[in-house]
Scaffold this active site. Structure first.
Site, PDB file in Angstrom:
ATOM      1  N   TRP A   1      53.024  34.853  34.738  1.00 50.66           N
ATOM      2  CA  TRP A   1      52.305  36.006  35.263  1.00 50.66           C
ATOM      3  C   TRP A   1      53.121  37.786  33.822  1.00 50.66           C
ATOM      4  CZ3 TRP A   1      53.309  38.057  40.392  1.00 50.66           C
ATOM      5  CH2 TRP A   1      52.873  37.194  41.496  1.00 50.66           C
ATOM      6  N   LYS A   2      53.980  36.692  32.700  1.00 53.15           N
ATOM      7  CA  LYS A   2      54.039  37.332  31.541  1.00 53.15           C
ATOM      8  C   LYS A   2      54.875  38.576  31.939  1.00 53.15           C
ATOM      9  CE  LYS A   2      50.965  34.782  29.322  1.00 53.15           C
ATOM     10  NZ  LYS A   2      49.634  34.259  28.036  1.00 53.15           N
TER      11      LYS A   2
ATOM     12  N   HIS B   1      57.711  29.664  24.727  1.00 50.82           N
ATOM     13  CA  HIS B   1      55.986  29.844  25.301  1.00 50.82           C
ATOM     14  C   HIS B   1      55.594  30.533  23.826  1.00 50.82           C
ATOM     15  CE1 HIS B   1      52.652  32.259  26.339  1.00 50.82           C
ATOM     16  NE2 HIS B   1      52.157  31.594  27.267  1.00 50.82           N
TER      17      HIS B   1
ATOM     18  N   GLU C   1      50.451  23.981  25.526  1.00 45.34           N
ATOM     19  CA  GLU C   1      48.844  25.096  25.061  1.00 45.34           C
ATOM     20  C   GLU C   1      48.989  25.033  23.693  1.00 45.34           C
ATOM     21  OE1 GLU C   1      49.779  27.632  28.183  1.00 45.34           O
ATOM     22  OE2 GLU C   1      51.445  28.168  27.238  1.00 45.34           O
TER      23      GLU C   1
ATOM     24  N   GLY D   1      45.101  33.058  25.824  1.00 49.27           N
ATOM     25  CA  GLY D   1      44.229  34.861  25.904  1.00 49.27           C
ATOM     26  C   GLY D   1      43.306  35.034  25.184  1.00 49.27           C
TER      27      GLY D   1
ATOM     28  N   SER E   1      43.576  29.602  29.328  1.00 47.75           N
ATOM     29  CA  SER E   1      42.003  29.682  29.787  1.00 47.75           C
ATOM     30  C   SER E   1      41.559  29.333  30.586  1.00 47.75           C
ATOM     31  CB  SER E   1      41.362  29.983  28.642  1.00 47.75           C
ATOM     32  OG  SER E   1      41.026  31.400  27.871  1.00 47.75           O
TER      33      SER E   1
HETATM   34  P1  PGA Z   1      46.082  32.419  29.700  1.00 45.32           P
HETATM   35  O1  PGA Z   1      47.186  32.350  28.815  1.00 45.32           O
HETATM   36  O2  PGA Z   1      46.075  31.880  30.922  1.00 45.32           O
HETATM   37  O3  PGA Z   1      45.704  33.726  30.312  1.00 45.32           O
HETATM   38  O4  PGA Z   1      45.049  31.890  28.564  1.00 45.32           O
HETATM   39  C1  PGA Z   1      48.277  31.247  29.667  1.00 45.32           C
HETATM   40  C2  PGA Z   1      49.774  31.024  28.998  1.00 45.32           C
HETATM   41  O5  PGA Z   1      49.539  31.833  27.682  1.00 45.32           O
HETATM   42  O6  PGA Z   1      50.449  30.670  29.717  1.00 45.32           O
END
Ligand code: PGA
Length: 255
Positions: free
Chosen positions: A13-14, A98, A168, A174, A216
């Site tokens: 969720w950041k 991350h 990732e 994002g 994404s």
């Molecule tokens: P996102 O982020 O699904 O919005 O691209 C993934 C993440 O940062 O773990």
């Protein structure tokens, strides 16, 4: 080489949502939506200030995770939250390295210390790796390999049972057009990551380390990425904050 496991879906969720009430609402929506789904393991990593109330809202089948933890000793560390504190919230999973933290906070050395600290505390470390961009020359393989080696060198085999790798690609995180890596390229990278883990720890250990994909992921591409990318799960950012979409995603991959 690839062991089939119960898919693991981790919601990152950041720094969202804005309020505790919104956080609880999303959790309730997810909890209700996936209550009959046993085939997927779900983890939610909210901001630390919401962890306590979310823990109370969660059901037994949804786990709590943290987005980071401080692993050094002593308590004179303004602004940090120790692994022990995180552990007391009931969190079982901790994201490490991350890309958004690598950019401004965590050095390779700190990431190595965090992975090792988390694993030695008997919690699951989700080590995030991924290239910044995909050039035609395939340099991204080297970039990913260096990140793995740097984070895991010196780690004793006995601590690897709680290790998870989240691949990732930074350019896919994002992404404005919501563009993920395609599943074919994901499969190639998953093989490469397994090979790198093989070289470090041997086949027996490497085959048991789950690989997740993130960047994404959404309700429309999740199943394809998971099945054809042959990964063990997904790390989901934006889509995990839209309760209904997240539920739909879980339902699709559970079939
Ligand atoms: P996102 O982020 O699904 O919005 O691209 C993934 C993440 O940062 O773990």
């Amino acid at each position: 080489m690839f062991k089939k496991t119960k898919p693991l879906v981790i919601a990152n969720w950041k720094m969202n949502p804005e309020t505790e009430q919104e956080a609880k609402n999303i959790v309730l929506e997810i909890k209700e939506g996936i209550k009959n789904i046993k085939k997927i393991s779900t983890v939610i990593c909210p901001p630390v200030i919401f962890m306590d109330s979310i823990k109370k809202t969660l059901s037994k089948s949804i786990y709590l995770g943290a987005q980071d933890a401080f692993v050094g000793s002593g308590s004179s560390h303004t602004g940090e939250i120790s692994l022990e504190m995180i552990k007391k919230t009931g969190a079982k999973y901790i994201l490490v390295g991350h890309s958004e933290r690598r950019e401004t906070e965590d050095t390779e050395e700190e990431i190595r210390e965090k992975v090792s600290g988390v694993l030695k505390s008997d919690l699951k470390a989700v080590l995030c790796i991924g290239e910044n961009e995909r050039s035609e020359h395939g340099d991204y393989y080297h970039e990913v390999k260096i990140q793995i080696i740097s984070a895991l060198t010196g780690l004793q085999k006995k601590y690897t049972k709680n290790l998870i790798i989240a691949y990732e690609p930074v350019w896919a995180i994002g992404n404005k057009e919501n563009k993920a890596l395609n599943s074919e390229n994901l499969y190639e990278m998953a093989i490469f990551i397994k090979k790198t883990l093989n070289d470090l720890f041997g086949q027996e250990v490497a085959k048991n380390i789950p690989i997740l994909y993130g960047g994404s992921v959404n309700k429309n591409n999740a199943k394809e990425l998971l099945e054809n990318g042959k990964v063990n799960g997904l790390l989901v950012g934006r889509e995990s904050l839209k309760g209904q979409n997240f539920v739909e995603m879980i339902k699709k991959i559970a079939v």
